[in-house]
Write a protein that holds these residues in place. Structure first.
Motif, PDB file in Angstrom:
ATOM      1  N   ARG A 147       0.846  -1.207   0.000  1.00 17.27           N
ATOM      2  CA  ARG A 147       0.000   0.000   0.000  1.00 17.27           C
ATOM      3  C   ARG A 147       0.882   1.258   0.000  1.00 17.27           C
ATOM      4  NH1 ARG A 147      -4.203   1.271   5.016  1.00 17.27           N
ATOM      5  NH2 ARG A 147      -4.897   3.326   4.313  1.00 17.27           N
ATOM      6  N   ASN A 194       1.682   1.511  14.997  1.00 15.44           N
ATOM      7  CA  ASN A 194       0.768   0.529  14.385  1.00 15.44           C
ATOM      8  C   ASN A 194       0.917   0.454  12.863  1.00 15.44           C
ATOM      9  OD1 ASN A 194      -0.364   3.074  14.085  1.00 15.44           O
ATOM     10  ND2 ASN A 194      -2.451   2.318  14.151  1.00 15.44           N
ATOM     11  N   TYR A 195       1.367   1.554  12.266  1.00 15.60           N
ATOM     12  CA  TYR A 195       1.705   1.550  10.832  1.00 15.60           C
ATOM     13  C   TYR A 195       3.075   2.209  10.711  1.00 15.60           C
ATOM     14  CZ  TYR A 195      -3.038   0.378   9.190  1.00 15.60           C
ATOM     15  OH  TYR A 195      -4.234  -0.238   8.907  1.00 15.60           O
ATOM     16  N   GLU A 199       2.467   4.947   7.760  1.00 10.81           N
ATOM     17  CA  GLU A 199       2.052   6.271   8.225  1.00 10.81           C
ATOM     18  C   GLU A 199       3.221   7.245   8.278  1.00 10.81           C
ATOM     19  OE1 GLU A 199      -1.050   6.393  11.192  1.00 10.81           O
ATOM     20  OE2 GLU A 199      -2.226   6.129   9.388  1.00 10.81           O
ATOM     21  N   ARG A 325      -5.760   0.418  15.719  1.00 13.37           N
ATOM     22  CA  ARG A 325      -5.814   1.339  14.564  1.00 13.37           C
ATOM     23  C   ARG A 325      -6.524   2.599  15.027  1.00 13.37           C
ATOM     24  NH1 ARG A 325      -9.808  -1.093  11.514  1.00 13.37           N
ATOM     25  NH2 ARG A 325      -9.454   0.300   9.740  1.00 13.37           N
ATOM     26  N   CYS A 326      -6.041   3.747  14.538  1.00 11.75           N
ATOM     27  CA  CYS A 326      -6.724   4.967  14.974  1.00 11.75           C
ATOM     28  C   CYS A 326      -8.144   4.971  14.443  1.00 11.75           C
ATOM     29  CB  CYS A 326      -5.952   6.202  14.531  1.00 11.75           C
ATOM     30  SG  CYS A 326      -5.809   6.372  12.770  1.00 11.75           S
ATOM     31  N   THR A 327      -8.372   4.326  13.299  1.00 13.98           N
ATOM     32  CA  THR A 327      -9.702   4.326  12.691  1.00 13.98           C
ATOM     33  C   THR A 327     -10.609   3.220  13.224  1.00 13.98           C
ATOM     34  OG1 THR A 327      -8.713   3.042  10.928  1.00 13.98           O
ATOM     35  CG2 THR A 327      -9.055   5.375  10.478  1.00 13.98           C
ATOM     36  N   GLN A 483     -12.491   3.537   8.220  1.00 15.03           N
ATOM     37  CA  GLN A 483     -11.151   3.256   7.702  1.00 15.03           C
ATOM     38  C   GLN A 483     -10.565   4.480   7.024  1.00 15.03           C
ATOM     39  OE1 GLN A 483     -11.449   0.145   4.767  1.00 15.03           O
ATOM     40  NE2 GLN A 483     -13.028   1.197   3.624  1.00 15.03           N
ATOM     41  N   ARG A 484      -9.276   4.402   6.798  1.00 11.92           N
ATOM     42  CA  ARG A 484      -8.587   5.516   6.147  1.00 11.92           C
ATOM     43  C   ARG A 484      -8.737   5.445   4.624  1.00 11.92           C
ATOM     44  NH1 ARG A 484      -2.478   7.811   7.075  1.00 11.92           N
ATOM     45  NH2 ARG A 484      -2.405   9.031   5.179  1.00 11.92           N
ATOM     46  N   GLY A 485      -8.625   4.253   4.072  1.00 13.54           N
ATOM     47  CA  GLY A 485      -8.542   4.098   2.628  1.00 13.54           C
ATOM     48  C   GLY A 485      -9.881   4.274   1.928  1.00 13.54           C
ATOM     49  N   PHE A 491      -8.435  12.240   4.604  1.00 15.88           N
ATOM     50  CA  PHE A 491      -8.357  11.597   5.917  1.00 15.88           C
ATOM     51  C   PHE A 491      -8.040  12.688   6.923  1.00 15.88           C
ATOM     52  CE2 PHE A 491      -5.573   9.099   8.978  1.00 15.88           C
ATOM     53  CZ  PHE A 491      -6.649   8.523   9.628  1.00 15.88           C
TER      54      PHE A 491
HETATM   55  O1  G3H Z   1      -4.137   3.965  12.646  1.00 16.74           O
HETATM   56  C1  G3H Z   1      -4.636   4.708  11.813  1.00 16.74           C
HETATM   57  C2  G3H Z   1      -4.556   4.387  10.370  1.00 16.74           C
HETATM   58  O2  G3H Z   1      -4.415   5.508   9.574  1.00 16.74           O
HETATM   59  C3  G3H Z   1      -5.706   3.594   9.953  1.00 16.74           C
HETATM   60  O3  G3H Z   1      -5.637   3.255   8.635  1.00 16.74           O
HETATM   61  O4  G3H Z   1      -8.005   2.535   8.361  1.00 16.74           O
HETATM   62  O5  G3H Z   1      -6.263   1.885   6.728  1.00 16.74           O
HETATM   63  O6  G3H Z   1      -6.284   0.879   9.000  1.00 16.74           O
HETATM   64  P1  G3H Z   1      -6.595   2.073   8.153  1.00 16.74           P
END
Ligand code: G3H
Length: 547
Positions: A147, A194-195, A199, A325-327, A483-485, A491
């Motif tokens: 990604r 976490n990323y 990120e 995940r933040c999301t 989600q972010r994507g 975002f």
């Molecule tokens: O932890 C925060 C991320 O930006 C979440 O991304 O929704 O693709 O897992 P994601």
């Protein structure tokens, strides 16, 4: 490192951890990761100072005990080294006169393309390190890498679009002008554990390709994986343009911020730390902030929701990568008329999630990197139960060392910490509601404003919620998880959740500012501009465009 067991610890989980000798060869870590590399001023240097040991959350069975194996070292950097990295970035910027910030867009794109080739050459190493350092499943570690590469490729295309638009001249009120985007200066980029690849790169790459210079600090977990990539940075970019630091933020980041020489802060982490960093800058108005912060995304499950879809989305939404995940969906509000049916189905689906090692086929729940994470999760559970809730899934909340069986906690009262605080882990609070206004009030009272999910089929009922929610959060997901994507979408968040907006194209704007060349549209000025452009004398004022 040996760890002690405590309450709720369940020895029956022990066989899920591997014996060192039984790890399939393809997933073992090569001992050469016992390394100590860092990048400053274009040189990949070996650190001879103190080192921080990196321990994996993937515990190994060793006789009767479990231990977190040491998988490498990173430099525990000090203030002078941090300042040397900052000096290198400041020098490469050179008040905007540096080689990188004055290079043509096409030359910057070429450098980033060469970097992508270098990245791809170390994909397997980076993926394996991601898996061992943060316990992310092999499949998700590969997705994170791929990604990120895709993000870079799309960023290049988005920059070409911006550049093409900037090649035009406007003529208005007797003024001829060309408006382009120029870099900001020195960027400090810090990302979350976490990323730790994706990120960081979703700020690093846009900042870089726009012509800024960078100091990057690796996160508290997910540090070793940056080492195989340092060589590609050193080879593809001029000295000082990208510098990598690792170490205690309080020791190395404070002095950088206090120097006042950071022009943009790209930080993905907690709002508490973001506030500290911002206040350390002596002239905060000189520092643009691009912040991705805390979130507590709630889901509203309406009485007519399709429970099959809802359960599936709420399970992945709340528990992908163990809820880190933040999301993630961090609280679920279910209508009283369907609460028991939803809970029964939801708990069955949660308990069916395979728990194991990151390389196990179809694994969904894996070891967590933060020390004492299981205990902090159970702290939330105990607090909620003291406020009248129960763990409603069989076996929820038991753990062994870094592995934790998710706990579904119901009904969570407003006084419980789980109601408003972000748990960032595998505990799913569920609340019951009668009237949708309770949910709107919750969202309004929350300190966070990233996203929500709505599950329901009645278009009028769903529609009534959309406008008020759009004024409180920045994405409303209909019958799907937060989600972010895809990364082309904006975002961002309100309140404590974000500052500025990231997406492939927004990030390029965040790390740049419009700057323009303007002149009276008289013959002399026209001729001057014509001469500059036709002779290709400027990397800023020109009409070349990229396809
Ligand atoms: O932890 C925060 C991320 O930006 C979440 O991304 O929704 O693709 O897992 P994601």
């Amino acid at each position: 490192m040996n760890m002690s067991n405590a309450q709720n610890s369940d020895e029956s989980l022990a066989p899920l951890f591997p014996l060192a000798d039984a790890i399939p060869a393809a997933y073992r870590l090569d001992p050469r990761y016992y390394e100590r590399w860092y990048l400053i001023n274009g040189e990949v240097r070996e650190w001879n100072g103190p080192l921080a040991e990196i321990h994996s959350p993937i515990c190994l069975r060793d006789g009767g005990a479990l231990r977190r194996p040491m998988i490498g070292h990173v430099p525990a950097m000090d203030e002078p080294t941090a300042m040397a990295a900052l000096d290198a970035a400041v020098q490469a910027w050179d008040e905007g006169r540096g080689r990188w910030p004055t290079l043509t867009v096409s030359a910057r794109i070429e450098a980033v393309e060469a970097f992508v080739s270098g990245m791809l050459a170390v994909r397997d190493e980076v993926v394996k390190l991601l898996m061992w350092e943060i316990g992310k499943s092999l499949d998700d570690s590969r997705k994170e890498f791929d990604r990120t590469v895709e993000y870079i490729r799309k960023t290049i295309e988005a920059l070409k679009d911006i550049d093409r638009a900037g090649s035009r001249f406007s003529l208005d009120g007797g003024v001829i002008a060309q408006v382009r985007r120029a870099p900001l200066g020195v960027v400090l980029s810090m990302g979350p554990f976490n990323y730790p690849l994706n990120e960081i790169y979703t700020t690093l790459i846009p900042a870089l390709i726009m012509g800024n210079t960078l100091v990057v600090k690796t996160p508290k977990f997910g540090r070793l994986l940056h080492q195989p990539l340092l060589r590609a940075f050193a080879e593809c970019f001029p000295p000082g343009v990208v510098n990598f630091l690792s170490g205690a933020g309080s020791e190395i980041i404070g002095p950088i911020m206090k120097s006042g020489r950071v022009n943009a802060l790209a930080f993905i982490g907690s709002s508490r730390v973001a506030d500290i960093l911002k206040h350390q800058h002596p002239q905060p108005h000189r520092m643009r902030c691009i912040l991705g912060l805390d979130a507590k995304n709630p889901a509203l499950i309406l009485p007519d929701a399709d429970l099959e879809v809802t359960v599936k989305e709420c399970v992945t939404g709340s528990l992908s990568f163990n809820g880190q995940r933040c999301t993630a969906l961090k609280i679920l509000f279910v209508h009283e008329s369907i609460a028991s049916e939803f809970l029964e189905k939801f708990c069955a689906a949660v308990n069916a999630l395979p728990l194991g090692m990151p390389w196990d086929k179809d694994v969904k729940l894996t070891p967590m990197p933060e020390f004492d994470k299981a205990k902090s999760m159970n702290g939330y559970v105990e607090n909620a139960t003291a406020c009248g809730a129960k763990v409603v899934n069989a076996g929820g909340g038991v753990y062994l060392e870094t592995l934790y069986r998710p706990a579904v906690v119901y009904p969570v009262a407003p006084q419980a910490d789980l109601y408003f605080k972000e748990q960032f882990g595998p505990v799913v609070p569920v609340c019951v509601y009668r009237d949708e206004r309770e949910f709107l009030n919750y969202v309004a009272q929350s300190n966070f404003g990233q996203q929500v999910s709505l599950f329901g089929r009645d278009h009028e009922r769903v529609a009534r919620l959309i406008a008020p929610l759009a004024n409180q959060v920045c994405r409303i997901n209909l019958n799907c998880q937060c989600q972010r994507g895809p990364d082309t979408l904006p975002f961002t968040g309100r309140k404590d959740s974000a500052e500025a907006t990231l997406s492939i194209s927004d990030a390029l704007r965040c790390f740049s500012i419009r700057s323009l060349v303007a002149a009276q549209a008289n013959p002399d000025s026209r001729q001057l501009i014509q001469d500059i452009v036709s002779g290709r004398h400027s990397s800023f004022l020109h009409t070349d465009f990229l396809l």
